[in-house]
Enzyme design. Structure first.
Site, mmCIF file in Angstrom:
data_model
loop_
_atom_site.group_PDB
_atom_site.id
_atom_site.type_symbol
_atom_site.label_atom_id
_atom_site.label_comp_id
_atom_site.label_asym_id
_atom_site.label_seq_id
_atom_site.Cartn_x
_atom_site.Cartn_y
_atom_site.Cartn_z
ATOM 1 N N ARG A 154 -25.711 -23.781 -28.448
ATOM 2 C CA ARG A 154 -24.625 -24.592 -29.007
ATOM 3 C C ARG A 154 -23.370 -23.741 -29.193
ATOM 4 O O ARG A 154 -23.454 -22.561 -29.563
ATOM 5 C CB ARG A 154 -25.075 -25.212 -30.337
ATOM 6 C CG ARG A 154 -25.169 -24.241 -31.475
ATOM 7 C CD ARG A 154 -25.883 -24.862 -32.670
ATOM 8 N NE ARG A 154 -25.636 -24.123 -33.895
ATOM 9 C CZ ARG A 154 -26.369 -24.250 -34.995
ATOM 10 N NH1 ARG A 154 -27.398 -25.087 -35.036
ATOM 11 N NH2 ARG A 154 -26.074 -23.558 -36.079
ATOM 12 N N GLU A 214 -30.103 -30.278 -35.741
ATOM 13 C CA GLU A 214 -30.735 -29.607 -34.600
ATOM 14 C C GLU A 214 -32.046 -30.284 -34.179
ATOM 15 O O GLU A 214 -32.499 -31.253 -34.795
ATOM 16 C CB GLU A 214 -30.971 -28.130 -34.927
ATOM 17 C CG GLU A 214 -29.838 -27.233 -34.471
ATOM 18 C CD GLU A 214 -29.783 -27.065 -32.940
ATOM 19 O OE1 GLU A 214 -30.597 -27.685 -32.222
ATOM 20 O OE2 GLU A 214 -28.899 -26.307 -32.459
ATOM 21 N N MET A 256 -34.830 -23.145 -19.396
ATOM 22 C CA MET A 256 -36.162 -22.628 -19.084
ATOM 23 C C MET A 256 -36.336 -21.206 -19.632
ATOM 24 O O MET A 256 -35.476 -20.356 -19.424
ATOM 25 C CB MET A 256 -36.376 -22.617 -17.570
ATOM 26 C CG MET A 256 -37.784 -22.231 -17.189
ATOM 27 S SD MET A 256 -38.272 -23.003 -15.677
ATOM 28 C CE MET A 256 -40.034 -22.920 -15.781
ATOM 29 N N TRP A 293 -28.039 -17.617 -16.900
ATOM 30 C CA TRP A 293 -27.502 -18.942 -17.223
ATOM 31 C C TRP A 293 -28.295 -19.460 -18.412
ATOM 32 O O TRP A 293 -29.547 -19.448 -18.376
ATOM 33 C CB TRP A 293 -27.685 -19.912 -16.054
ATOM 34 C CG TRP A 293 -26.796 -19.667 -14.867
ATOM 35 C CD1 TRP A 293 -25.946 -18.618 -14.660
ATOM 36 C CD2 TRP A 293 -26.694 -20.501 -13.707
ATOM 37 N NE1 TRP A 293 -25.318 -18.731 -13.450
ATOM 38 C CE2 TRP A 293 -25.755 -19.887 -12.843
ATOM 39 C CE3 TRP A 293 -27.280 -21.690 -13.309
ATOM 40 C CZ2 TRP A 293 -25.402 -20.436 -11.607
ATOM 41 C CZ3 TRP A 293 -26.937 -22.240 -12.076
ATOM 42 C CH2 TRP A 293 -25.999 -21.628 -11.244
ATOM 43 N N GLU A 330 -31.534 -17.325 -13.289
ATOM 44 C CA GLU A 330 -31.866 -18.749 -13.321
ATOM 45 C C GLU A 330 -31.403 -19.451 -12.045
ATOM 46 O O GLU A 330 -32.061 -20.386 -11.565
ATOM 47 C CB GLU A 330 -31.212 -19.432 -14.536
ATOM 48 C CG GLU A 330 -31.928 -19.210 -15.850
ATOM 49 C CD GLU A 330 -31.699 -17.831 -16.460
ATOM 50 O OE1 GLU A 330 -30.835 -17.108 -15.938
ATOM 51 O OE2 GLU A 330 -32.377 -17.476 -17.434
ATOM 52 N N GLN A 346 -32.232 -13.820 -27.773
ATOM 53 C CA GLN A 346 -31.854 -14.649 -26.627
ATOM 54 C C GLN A 346 -31.323 -13.756 -25.511
ATOM 55 O O GLN A 346 -30.753 -12.689 -25.773
ATOM 56 C CB GLN A 346 -30.764 -15.638 -27.040
ATOM 57 C CG GLN A 346 -31.248 -16.744 -27.957
ATOM 58 C CD GLN A 346 -30.071 -17.603 -28.386
ATOM 59 O OE1 GLN A 346 -29.087 -17.115 -28.915
ATOM 60 N NE2 GLN A 346 -30.188 -18.896 -28.132
ATOM 61 N N HIS A 347 -31.480 -14.238 -24.285
ATOM 62 C CA HIS A 347 -31.007 -13.438 -23.158
ATOM 63 C C HIS A 347 -29.501 -13.223 -23.218
ATOM 64 O O HIS A 347 -29.017 -12.142 -22.896
ATOM 65 C CB HIS A 347 -31.418 -14.099 -21.842
ATOM 66 C CG HIS A 347 -32.896 -14.010 -21.600
ATOM 67 N ND1 HIS A 347 -33.545 -14.678 -20.594
ATOM 68 C CD2 HIS A 347 -33.867 -13.330 -22.262
ATOM 69 C CE1 HIS A 347 -34.834 -14.407 -20.634
ATOM 70 N NE2 HIS A 347 -35.049 -13.596 -21.648
#
Lengths: 492, 390
Positions: free
Chosen positions: A168, A276, A219, A164, A227, A185-186
């Site tokens: 954007r 941002e 997180m 999770w 998550e 990123q995951h």
């Protein structure tokens, strides 16, 4: 009482005086973004918009859902309420509670049969993203951003990891979206696993979820940790999920709006720019982003879309992402044997500073003798994890409260020797959104980082400087006496 | 009141244990407060660092009382008056505060306005005890719990004879004061610098010689008043990072079950000081840090400072006294220790080499040294007993 959906959260905020109903029609084209920005910058109540000058009715927007409040002692009331903590909790207390939950066993989500978001369902040719009230938030944004505070659900092809996250997402047309999906990123790792099999990644985007979910999405947990299970541990109850209609995923059952589809890493379209979290609207042109193809849109009647207008502090990147990173780093440092009293990202630093405070006896507790070696160790622990996105770390003794900006600025200015004891890391992974990065650093997503040593000289051992303040520089009985006699002196 | 008789009996036992030095006066304070439903108890007696309240742990209230308000306490003043004028009548007696000091007088006093009302001393019972001066027990409450009554007075009266005997016992045994004073006096008299520090190098005791060394402008070690608040303690520090690191390592060893060790500390003027770090014996640590019986025993390190690069010979008088040297033999011994040869000594003293050699034989004989090198070792050991840091 648990807050199981966004509407319960809004009621809780209303009872705390933290909601402002906005019935007057506002334009989705910049006006709404400007209002949310102003609310974030002034600590005004969260605006709940119910009418739009340039969009049909049937949806509402909640602005600044977890921004700070200007009310004394309640700065983090929205974040605290979201996590069902006392409304007067400080950010540092919230981070401490979250860090403590990381040692608890995960509580996996509970799948329920149905959810309110399926009150209205569109699939196939009926899918039209333009029916949603999607705002243009900043003058200079490259498009209208639908996801600023929602939960993107993705799962690896073997089903072993359900991620999770928040990132954007911009509307491209009625059936397509694009967004930031970087390989670090995951979500990028999961998408790559699907792309390696020659398949697009199924996704679900849950908007307007129960208030704790955006926190866990923000997180920086290690890869391959779900998550949803960690959030269960934090909230001490399973999070309810529901099966999606067109993809093989379960999404938070509390969603006001649920968008399903497939992410095609190999298909590109223009994404951004967008104002941002560092506090700037980028001036560079749009970059290529992967395309989300939408297969279904579901929503509640009168659905509520939460919207964050990112920018100068303090907004949700600082209050939510910043708090969650602080908590993760606090946990990681302690797990590595560093007796951090706290780790905290001051909101005004826009995610560019993290302050670690230590007790005076840190040498005895760590076995590390020199401040420079301690800073090096802190940097090694921090920058080796996803939480190490913050590029500048300030190490201070714990007589300083890093949540008190006046104290922090004074301490950093007066305790940091410009040359001595810092640990410099010259080539580390970094978020390309960090404000001052040069073009080549943004492209490579790598830059230098530093841990500033603001501890007393090593020769001093455990001695600390004596502070010349009212609170510290006088005997307790004098301080007490002056306080008691203050009005007697003639002051009001 | 809860199970009062048993509590009273236990309290009496605790009072005698504290008086004998085997128990804690803080325990007595806790018990008295529990029996009397009181918030604070006061018994000021002399001890390490001067008079202090034995019945409550040091906190802001106790600091304020000891620092200023003890001199404004109308109950203490009344006790001094009663003791001076009719000691026998008052000893062992207890009275409500309102019988000791008129309510109006108390409420209009600086003591009440600035101190008592903020520190749970609105209502008081006083019990008289003392040896050569009044040392009453004062038990108090804040305004929230209401005034004491005659039941409480009777309870304190029951305890007062035991308190009086415990104070007498304490004085006879003289444990706290005398041990403390003796230990300090002994450490002050040593001809070397001595300090006691905790594991964080917070200084708990330092003798005069060591204090003078640390205050020297060129000293390699110095004392540092620490923050963040005033009164956070004074720490031992080293001018050099490397020496500070070695010092921390030795102290860590000495305070965690190890043996400590020795190091050299170099001053800015080139002088070198030898520093020996060893675990402080528990009794010594307790004495110099002024801990009362029953207090937690923290590990301390004992530091001994001695200059290394200044040859210090024992004085001639000392040698005469120790070995029975003649004056001439003692002066020859001192000259030899300074590195002079027998020929040089003969020349300086305008005597023959034969005479000096005869004196050396006598010196070796009287000091039971096998040869001159052995004698020099003896002299070096004696040098450690000579005051050196002055």
């Amino acid at each position: 009482m648990p807050l199981l959906d966004l509407r319960q959260y809004i009621e809780a905020l209303r009872n705390l005086g933290e909601i402002q109903e906005v019935a007057a029609p506002v334009s989705l084209d910049l006006e709404l973004g400007a209002i949310i920005r102003h609310c974030s910058e002034t600590g005004s109540p969260a605006p709940l918009f119910s009418a739009f000058a340039d969009h049909p009715s049937g949806f509402r927007i909640l602005g600044a859902p977890a921004a700070t409040s200007a009310r004394r002692g309640l700065a983090m009331v929205r974040a605290a309420t979201s996590l069902e903590l006392p409304p007067t909790s400080s950010g540092i207390e919230i981070a401490e509670a979250i860090a403590a939950s990381l040692d608890l066993p995960a509580i996996n989500p509970q799948i329920v049969d149905s959810a309110p978001c399926f009150e209205n369902i569109s699939t196939g040719d009926d899918v039209d993203l333009n029916r949603l009230p999607v705002p243009l938030l900043h003058d200079g944004d490259g498009g209208r951003y639908l996801n600023t505070f929602g939960c993107i659900v993705a799962r690896t092809p073997d089903g072993s990891w359900t991620n999770w996250s928040i990132a954007r997402i911009m509307v491209v047309d009625g059936k397509r979206m694009t967004g930031l999906v970087s390989p670090q990123q995951h979500i990028g790792m999961v998408a790559k696993a699907w792309a390696d099999m020659g398949k697009p990644m199924p996704f679900a985007l849950a908007l307007g979820v129960e208030p704790s979910i955006p926190f866990i999405c923000a997180m920086p947990l290690p890869a391959k940790v779900d998550e949803s299970g960690r959030l269960g541990a934090l909230m001490r109850r399973p999070i309810r999920t529901v099966r999606c209609r067109t993809v093989g995923l379960e999404a938070p059952a509390s969603a006001e709006i649920l968008i399903e589809g497939y992410l095609h890493l190999d298909e590109k379209t223009k994404e951004g720019p967008m104002g941002e979290y560092p506090g700037y609207i980028p001036t560079e042109p749009a970059r290529d982003g992967p395309v989300y193809h939408v297969s279904a849109i579901s929503h509640r009647h009168d659905a509520i879309l939460p919207v964050v207008a990112a920018g100068e502090p303090a907004e949700e990147n600082h209050t939510v992402w910043g708090t969650m990173i602080s908590a993760q780093i606090l946990h990681d440092l302690r797990a590595a044997g560093i007796p951090a009293t706290t780790a905290w990202i001051p909101q005004q630093s826009a995610m560019h500073w993290l302050v670690v405070t230590l007790p005076r006896d840190w040498r005895r507790r760590t076995g590390i003798d020199a401040a420079q070696a301690l800073c090096q160790r802190i940097g090694e622990v921090m920058f080796s994890t996803k939480a190490g996105v913050v590029p500048k770390v300030i190490v201070l003794n714990d007589d300083i409260n890093p949540d008190d900006l006046k104290e922090l600025v004074w301490a950093f200015a007066t305790r940091c020797h410009p040359l001595l004891g810092h640990a410099v890391f010259r080539d580390e992974p970094e978020d390309p959104l960090v404000a001052y990065l040069r073009t080549n650093e943004k492209t490579a997503a790598r830059t230098g980082k530093v841990v500033y040593n603001c501890l007393p000289p090593d020769e001093w051992g455990e001695a600390l400087p004596v502070r010349a303040s009212f609170r510290h520089g006088y005997p307790a009985e004098i301080v007490d006496r002056v306080k008691r006699r203050w009005s007697e002196y003639g002051f009001r | 009141m809860k199970d009062t008789e048993r509590d009273l009996a236990d309290c009496v036992g605790a009072i005698y244990q504290a008086g004998a030095g085997d128990g804690s006066w803080l325990d007595v304070g806790e018990r008295i407060c529990r029996i009397m439903d009181a918030r604070r108890a006061l018994l000021v007696l002399g001890g390490p660092g001067g008079p202090r309240n034995l019945l409550m742990p040091a906190d802001g209230s106790e600091t304020a009382y000891a620092g200023y308000f003890h001199a404004r306490d109308p109950y203490a003043a009344k006790a001094r008056y009663d003791f001076a004028t009719a000691r026998a009548h008052h000893l062992g007696n207890a009275k409500l505060g309102t019988e000791l000091v008129a309510e109006n007088e108390f409420l209009n006093s600086e003591f009440y306005y600035d101190f008592a009302r903020h520190h749970e001393r609105r209502h008081v019972i006083g019990g008289m005890a003392g040896l050569t001066e009044a040392t009453p027990i004062l038990v108090s409450r804040g305004d929230d719990t209401g005034a004491f009554d005659e039941t409480h007075v009777r309870l304190l009266k029951t305890l007062m004879p035991h308190v009086q005997r415990a104070i007498e016992l304490r004085a006879r045994l003289g444990r706290n004061d005398e041990t403390f004073a003796l230990t300090r006096a002994a450490l002050e008299a040593l001809p070397v610098g001595v300090g006691v520090v905790d594991a964080g190098l917070k200084i708990r005791f330092i003798n005069d010689l060591a204090r003078r060394y640390l205050a020297g402008p060129d000293a390699g070690l110095f004392s540092l008043r620490s923050g963040p608040c005033v009164g956070s303690g004074v720490y031992l520090a080293a001018m050099s990072r490397e020496e500070a690191s070695v010092l921390r390592r030795l102290v860590a060893s000495a305070t965690s079950g190890g043996t400590g060790g020795a190091m050299r500390v170099t001053s800015r003027n080139g002088a070198v000081v030898g520093l020996m770090v060893a675990p402080a014996p528990q009794g010594l640590a307790a004495d110099v840090s002024g801990m009362d019986g029953g207090a937690a025993r923290e590990a301390f390190a004992l530091l001994i400072l001695r200059p290394l690069n200044r040859k210090v010979a024992p004085q001639a008088d000392m040698l005469c006294e120790m070995f029975g040297f003649s004056r001439a033999e003692a002066e020859v011994a001192v000259a030899l220790t300074g590195g002079a040869s027998a020929e040089e000594v003969a020349r300086r003293r305008s005597v023959s080499l034969m005479t000096v050699r005869s004196q050396i034989r006598s010196i070796l004989g009287k000091s039971e040294a096998e040869n001159l090198r052995d004698f020099e070792r003896t002299m070096a050991t004696l040098g450690a007993l000579v005051p050196q840091l002055r």
